[in-house]
Enzyme design. Structure first.
Site, PDB file in Angstrom:
ATOM      1  N   ASP A   1      28.998  43.804  61.891  1.00 23.03           N
ATOM      2  CA  ASP A   1      29.869  44.977  61.943  1.00 23.03           C
ATOM      3  C   ASP A   1      31.294  44.426  62.015  1.00 23.03           C
ATOM      4  O   ASP A   1      31.519  43.266  62.359  1.00 23.03           O
ATOM      5  CB  ASP A   1      29.545  45.885  63.143  1.00 23.03           C
ATOM      6  CG  ASP A   1      30.117  47.302  62.942  1.00 23.03           C
ATOM      7  OD1 ASP A   1      30.958  47.478  62.026  1.00 23.03           O
ATOM      8  OD2 ASP A   1      29.741  48.220  63.687  1.00 23.03           O
TER       9      ASP A   1
HETATM   10  C1  BGC Z   1      31.768  50.695  62.266  1.00 25.06           C
HETATM   11  C2  BGC Z   1      30.895  50.530  61.036  1.00 25.06           C
HETATM   12  C3  BGC Z   1      31.750  50.568  59.799  1.00 25.06           C
HETATM   13  C4  BGC Z   1      32.823  49.484  59.897  1.00 25.06           C
HETATM   14  C5  BGC Z   1      33.770  49.422  58.698  1.00 25.06           C
HETATM   15  C6  BGC Z   1      32.932  49.714  62.280  1.00 25.06           C
HETATM   16  O1  BGC Z   1      33.814  50.002  63.313  1.00 25.06           O
HETATM   17  O2  BGC Z   1      30.985  50.520  63.424  1.00 25.06           O
HETATM   18  O3  BGC Z   1      29.936  51.552  61.001  1.00 25.06           O
HETATM   19  O4  BGC Z   1      30.969  50.412  58.645  1.00 25.06           O
HETATM   20  O5  BGC Z   1      33.617  49.720  61.052  1.00 25.06           O
HETATM   21  O6  BGC Z   1      34.613  50.505  58.677  1.00 25.06           O
END
Ligand code: BGC
Length: 788
Positions: free
Chosen positions: A259
């Site tokens: 993530d």
């Molecule tokens: C979120 C993800 C997301 C990523 C990119 C993170 O903060 O938890 O779900 O895909 O950011 O935006």
């Protein structure tokens, strides 16, 4: 560039040709949304984009090169800003805002999920996006969790079936799915440091189970590791999770991405099996380089991850075509259809459907009627191509302008202003034919990075609904909410319709249901509690001292309410229609069920009302002799069937033996509860009037395996262990087997483990290696019996 007429090198050949530095680049982000290219080997850079309810893509994302779009402050503000101030993202391109997972889930229709995946793919392709950062699929353990609208259900079977649909739909059209967040990311409190402390069976049976199903059935190209810790270790650095379970046990051969900024120790994450680190971070790249140079990260580990990135790039580029615009009208129509299919009618005393002619005197209340609440806050928030406004759509049905009042002022306001708005709404309600109140949860506190504080509606709405219901001849409440809310006014209103966060078509979907152009058919995918303290997770939530102990174990959601016999406000699987259905003739195509089998359950469904509608037939399993405590019944199969008035159809629903099984922590495998299993059939988790019984069979014994700490009574209950331990004793005392067995039986009441009991009772000194050998032999013999 590859010279012409040369054969295209294979992935392995390209991997072998990469320099160490190129490999490090390949497993590290290029800016915020891209992978790095290696032009000399024709390795392209691919683009990833959020998110789970519609594409959030800005032209910036196309920018290539170091640091592109990687502004850390931008990223943090994108995730954390809310309300009016929320910038969706700099320069976002409009795309279809499809219903969120909360609404897709309540359709209980994996085919519709697959259509959604097809549409996502078309939108991704139109922007050159190779992988969509979705679907999200964590279990909705508590309705308070900030990202519930991004997830499907409190049940793993339903979640797995729906996400399999979306994943297949994306990938069969050449765009990768990235299922997320792996694993146990069930709250936003201290989201990157909180430790989800979960017992192994709950983890296997509930939190990992849906991921396992999707990995096996839909082979997603990407899995995103989650921010949280799991049982003490950061998920992105968890070898057990990312390698042993995901790859060695489930056979996953795709790529694991972090993530965003979810890795703290990059070398550890590579060793654990987290291949790609997103987004670009000079610090993490430097640490990885140092670890590779020192040998702390062996070349083989780097090669493994770099090879997986190459394979992903190959998959994406093999499918990439010329960007073609997507059909905005068709996708809006699909978004509306899904919103309609997922909207749940929770209460109706006959007021719905409204008669358009007789209700031209409708009074519409709530800011959500003109500024519809259609999605959550955070990285999933995107820019719709258009938005159907409920007030306008209601006006279209009634054939004229409809009166609207906010009832609760939007944004910051004083108590006096709120009272004035309430007085005005109540006065108008006295003279209307029907009051339709659009209500929502607070729009400035929850979402990504924050859980809800309670189950209440936005301040002022409970009072508004109660006051209006007291004077209006009829009151209908429409709840645009992410998950369960409490409804103190429920006995006083005439109907409650819940579209959840239903995307850009919500306005027309709701209007068409209110006015009976279609009948609602959505069913809850989570339990609505009467009060927060009834939520099974209540005693452990939200954790303290950095640890979030999942105290309820696998008794999550309806399993926990049913086990404790707590009446919910609305049960899992519940939803009303404008028509009625009769279920009958429940049969199973086999009487016995062994490991690996599947039984087909057939049910006749008849539409006994006067309108076309859909019913969701649900099957729950109830073992007569359960081996573990997993709630009195669990969902094991379902089918949504649409029927016109008078029509009847027999639906056949497969139920896999593996879905009746539970994780046995002592044997590290799933095991069936042998004996009769009732397959209960009905239309909600608390309305299961039909049943058919099958006999579950397994060779896995019920007795406890022999361990170093097994007490004599347990060892005596295990015939293989009994013989082996008696054999050990016979040898040491130089008596025959029968005598040794008799002596062992005399020790039955000892609570000290069987080996130490024998040693102390008969003044022996037992060799630990010999004990270990007996234990190993017993385990081997048992494994042989169970066919492993
Ligand atoms: C979120 C993800 C997301 C990523 C990119 C993170 O903060 O938890 O779900 O895909 O950011 O935006």
């Amino acid at each position: 560039m590859q010279p012409e007429n040369q054969p295209v090198p294979t992935t392995d050949e390209r991997l072998a040709a990469l320099t160490e530095d190129e490999k490090i680049q390949l497993v590290s982000g290029n800016g915020m949304w891209r992978t790095n290219s290696v032009p000399r080997l024709d390795v392209a850079s691919i683009v990833m984009a959020d998110g789970p309810n519609g594409l959030r893509y800005s032209r910036e994302q196309a920018a290539d090169g170091p640091g592109a779009g990687a502004d850390f402050a931008d990223f943090i503000s994108l995730v954390t800003r809310r309300g009016e101030a929320a910038p969706v993202q700099r320069g976002p391109e409009p795309a279809t805002c499809f219903p969120t997972a909360s609404t897709v889930g309540t359709s209980w229709d994996p085919r519709l999920a697959r259509e959604l995946g097809n549409a996502f793919a078309a939108e991704c392709r139109s922007f050159g996006v190779g992988v969509l950062l979705g679907p999200g699929m964590n279990i909705r353990r508590t309705p308070l969790a900030g990202r519930t609208s991004e997830y499907y259900s409190e049940d793993p079977l339903l979640t797995g079936a729906m996400v399999t649909g979306v994943t297949r739909g994306l990938q069969e059209r050449g765009v990768g799915a990235c299922i997320k967040h792996f694993a146990a990311n069930n709250s936003e409190i201290e989201r990157t440091s909180m430790d989800s402390v979960i017992d192994e069976r709950a983890l296997r049976d509930i939190y990992l189970r849906a991921f396992e199903r999707v990995v096996r059935d839909a082979e997603p190209w990407m899995v995103m590791s989650s921010y949280n810790r799991l049982n003490g270790l950061q998920a992105a650095q968890h070898p057990w999770l990312l390698t042993q379970v995901l790859r060695d046990e489930w056979g996953y051969d795709g790529l694991v991405v972090s993530d965003w900024h979810g890795i703290t120790d990059r070398p550890a994450s590579v060793l654990a099996g987290n291949d790609l680190d997103m987004p670009e971070s000079a610090q993490r790249i430097a640490r990885l380089r140092a670890a590779v140079e020192s040998g702390a990260v062996p070349g083989a580990a780097l090669d493994r991850s770099a090879g997986r990135v190459l394979r992903l790039v190959d998959r994406v580029t093999a499918h990439a075509g010329e960007p073609a615009p997507f059909d905005t009208d068709a996708h809006h129509a699909l978004a509306t259809r899904i919103a309609r299919a997922g909207t749940v009618l929770l209460a109706n005393n006959g007021v719905l459907p409204l008669d358009a002619d007789a209700t031209t005197d409708a009074l519409v209340l709530g800011t959500g009627a003109t500024e519809p609440v259609i999605q959550g806050f955070g990285s999933a928030r995107m820019t719709p191509t258009r938005v159907d406004v409920p007030l306008t759509e209601i006006g279209r049905r009634t054939g004229g302008p409809v009166r609207h009042l906010a009832g609760v002022p939007a944004g910051e306001h004083t108590g006096t202003e709120r009272q004035a708005a309430l007085d005005e709404a109540t006065a108008a309600a006295k003279t209307c034919g029907v009051a339709i109140v659009f209500a929502h949860t607070p729009q400035n506190s929850d979402g990504e990075n924050a859980d809800r504080a309670d189950l209440a509606l936005e301040a002022g709405y409970d009072e508004l609904i109660a006051a209006v219901a007291a004077v209006a001849p009829r009151t209908v409440v429409v709840l645009t909410v992410p998950d369960a809310v409490t409804m103190p006014w429920l006995p006083d209103v005439d109907a409650v319709l819940v579209p959840f966060y239903a995307g850009q078509g919500m306005g027309s979907a709701v209007a068409s249901l209110l006015y009976g152009e279609h009948a609602p058919a959505g069913k809850l995918t989570t339990t609505f509690p009467r009060r927060i303290a009834d939520i099974p997770a209540f005693l452990g939530y939200p954790g303290e001292g950095g640890r979030h102990v999942y105290v309820e174990g696998s008794l999550v959601g309806y399993r926990g309410y049913d086990e404790r016999d707590i009446a919910p406000l609305f049960p899992f699987g519940f939803g009303l229609s404008y028509t009625t259905f009769a279920l009958s003739d429940v049969t199973a195509d086999r009487a016995t069920l062994s490991d690996g089998d599947s039984v087909a359950v057939s049910v006749r469904v008849r539409n006994t009302g006067s309108r076309t509608g859909a019913e969701v037939v649900q099957i729950y399993a109830q073992a007569e002799h359960p081996r573990v405590r997993s709630g009195p019944r669990e969902l094991v199969g379902f089918a949504r069937v649409e029927l016109s008035p008078g029509e009847e159809r027999t639906v056949t629903i497969p139920v896999a033996a593996d879905d009746l099984a539970h994780w046995d922590v002592t044997r590290a495998r799933r095991v069936l509860s042998d004996g009769p299993v009732r397959l209960l059939v009905g239309t909600s988790s608390r309305d299961l009037p039909h049943a058919v019984t099958v006999l579950a069979r397994t060779d896995v014994p019920r007795w406890k395996p022999l361990r170093r700490d097994t007490a004599p009574a347990a060892a005596l209950g295990n015939p293989v262990a009994r013989r082996a331990v008696a054999g050990l004793l016979a040898g040491r005392l130089d008596v025959d087997a029968e005598t040794a067995d008799g002596l062992l039986q005399e020790c039955r009441r000892s609570f000290v483990n069987v080996f130490d009991t024998l040693a102390n009772r008969f003044r022996l000194v037992l060799d630990e290696a010999e004990i270990a050998q007996v234990i190993a032999e017993v385990a081997d013999e048992e494994a042989g019996r169970a066919g492993r």
